[in-house]
Design an enzyme around this catalytic site. Structure first.
Site, PDB file in Angstrom:
ATOM      1  CG  ASP A 278      -1.745   1.091   1.422  1.00 17.79           C
ATOM      2  OD1 ASP A 278      -2.406   1.245   0.563  1.00 17.79           O
ATOM      3  OD2 ASP A 278      -1.586   1.795   2.487  1.00 17.79           O
TER       4      ASP A 278
ATOM      5  CG  ASP B 266      -1.712   7.415   0.820  1.00 11.48           C
ATOM      6  OD1 ASP B 266      -0.814   8.007   0.171  1.00 11.48           O
ATOM      7  OD2 ASP B 266      -2.946   7.468   0.359  1.00 11.48           O
TER       8      ASP B 266
HETATM    9  P1  B16 Z   1      -7.433   9.925  -3.019  1.00 13.34           P
HETATM   10  P2  B16 Z   1      -3.624   4.001   0.387  1.00 13.34           P
HETATM   11  C1  B16 Z   1      -5.754   5.739   0.375  1.00 13.34           C
HETATM   12  O1  B16 Z   1      -4.616   5.391   0.023  1.00 13.34           O
HETATM   13  C2  B16 Z   1      -5.811   6.387   1.501  1.00 13.34           C
HETATM   14  O2  B16 Z   1      -5.414   5.894   2.775  1.00 13.34           O
HETATM   15  C3  B16 Z   1      -7.029   7.043   1.943  1.00 13.34           C
HETATM   16  O3  B16 Z   1      -7.036   8.057   2.976  1.00 13.34           O
HETATM   17  C4  B16 Z   1      -7.723   7.808   0.769  1.00 13.34           C
HETATM   18  O4  B16 Z   1      -8.982   8.357   0.859  1.00 13.34           O
HETATM   19  C5  B16 Z   1      -7.582   7.300  -0.538  1.00 13.34           C
HETATM   20  O5  B16 Z   1      -6.277   6.421  -0.719  1.00 13.34           O
HETATM   21  C6  B16 Z   1      -8.092   7.892  -1.819  1.00 13.34           C
HETATM   22  O6  B16 Z   1      -7.164   8.813  -1.946  1.00 13.34           O
HETATM   23  O7  B16 Z   1      -8.476  10.829  -2.370  1.00 13.34           O
HETATM   24  O8  B16 Z   1      -6.207  10.342  -3.096  1.00 13.34           O
HETATM   25  O9  B16 Z   1      -7.934   9.284  -4.609  1.00 13.34           O
HETATM   26  O10 B16 Z   1      -3.609   4.011   1.781  1.00 13.34           O
HETATM   27  O11 B16 Z   1      -4.661   2.876  -0.302  1.00 13.34           O
HETATM   28  O12 B16 Z   1      -2.348   4.230  -0.338  1.00 13.34           O
HETATM   29 MG    MG Z   2      -2.844   3.322   3.647  1.00  9.68          MG
END
Ligand code: B16
Ligand code: MG
Length: 218
Positions: free
Chosen positions: A11, A13
Site C-alpha cells: 500500500d 499511504d
Molecule cells: P485519493 P492507500 C488511500 O490510499 C488513503 O489511505 C485514503 O485515506 C484515501 O482516501 C484514499 O487513498 C483515496 O485517496 O483521494 O487521493 O484518491 O492507503 O490505499 O495508499
Molecule cells: Mg494506506
C-alpha cells in the site's frame, strides 16, 4: 497460503509514505470549515477507503445526508487541499526504512507491486522517484471497488503474473488487511494492533522486520 511468498504488494499511504497525515489534514480542514466532528481516531476508519466513501462515512458520522452534486463538490475540495499539501512532499515524508526494505526484497529476486486506493498515488511516486521500486502499480484510477473489496490486490497480483497465494500485502488500514485476506493473501499490518491486529504479522519498524518470516509466514 502455502510455501514461500514470491511477491510483496505495498500500500502507499501510511506504508511507504506518510501521506496519510496529509489525507487527515485535508479532511480536517474540510470538517472544520463545515463544523463537522472529526478527529484522528475517526480518521483511522478512512485509511485505505476511497475519497467518496470517506466523505460518506464522515457525513454519516455527523448525521448528515447530502445530494450527489454537493458531495462531489466537497470531495473535490478535499482533494484540492490534499494536492496543495502534496506540493511540499519530500524525502522526509518517507516511512523510515521502507525504501531500503523494498530494495532488499527486489535484490532477493522477489517481485514488488504498489497498490494504493489513491487517485493521486502516481503523482506521489513520481515526486519521490519511487517508480523504479515496483514491477506493477495499481491506483485508485484502476479499480471500481474500495478496500475491503479484494479487487485492488487481485489486480496487482495479475499485473505481476503471480497467484494470489504467492503474494503478501503490506497495509496500514484495517480495511486493507481485510481486502488482502479476501484476496487469499497474507498481510503484514503496518501500525498499531488496534488498527491492523488482524494481520499475520504486525510491525511499526522496517528495521526490526524479519524478511524470512514475512516470506515463510512463520
Ligand atoms: P485519493 P492507500 C488511500 O490510499 C488513503 O489511505 C485514503 O485515506 C484515501 O482516501 C484514499 O487513498 C483515496 O485517496 O483521494 O487521493 O484518491 O492507503 O490505499 O495508499
Ligand atoms: Mg494506506
Amino acid at each position: 497460503m502455502s510455501g514461500q511468498a514470491k511477491a510483496l504488494i505495498f500500500d502507499l499511504d501510511g506504508v511507504v509514505v506518510f501521506t496519510d497525515k496529509y489525507h487527515y489534514l485535508g479532511w480536517k480542514k474540510l470538517a472544520d470549515e463545515n463544523g463537522w466532528s472529526f478527529d484522528e481516531e475517526f480518521n483511522n476508519n478512512l485509511r485505505g477507503v476511497s475519497r467518496m466513501k470517506s466523505l460518506e462515512l464522515m457525513l454519516e458520522h455527523n448525521g448528515l445526508d447530502l445530494p450527489e452534486d454537493e458531495k462531489n463538490r466537497l470531495a473535490d475540495r478535499k482533494n484540492e487541499y490534499y494536492k496543495e499539501l502534496l506540493q511540499r512532499i519530500n524525502e522526509s515524508d518517507l516511512y523510515p526504512g521502507a525504501v531500503g526494505f523494498v530494495k532488499k526484497v527486489r535484490e532477493r529476486g522477489l517481485k514488488t507491486a504498489l497498490a494504493s486506493s489513491s487517485k493521486n498515488a502516481q503523482a506521489v511516486l513520481v515526486a519521490l522517484d519511487l517508480e523504479p521500486l515496483f514491477d506493477a502499480v495499481v491506483t485508485g484510477n484502476d479499480i471500481t471497488l474500495s478496500k475491503p473489496d479484494p479487487e485492488i490486490f487481485l489486480l496487482a497480483a495479475k499485473k505481476l503474473g503471480m497467484k494470489p497465494e504467492d503474494c503478501v500485502v503490506f497495509e496500514d488500514a484495517g480495511s486493507g488487511v481485510e481486502a488482502a485476506h479476501r484476496a487469499g493473501m497474507r498481510a503484514v499490518g503496518v501500525g498499531p494492533v488496534e488498527t491492523v491486529g488482524a494481520a499475520e504479522i504486525v510491525m511499526q519498524d522496517y528495521a526490526e522486520l524479519d524478511l524470512e518470516n514475512v516470506l515463510s509466514g512463520a
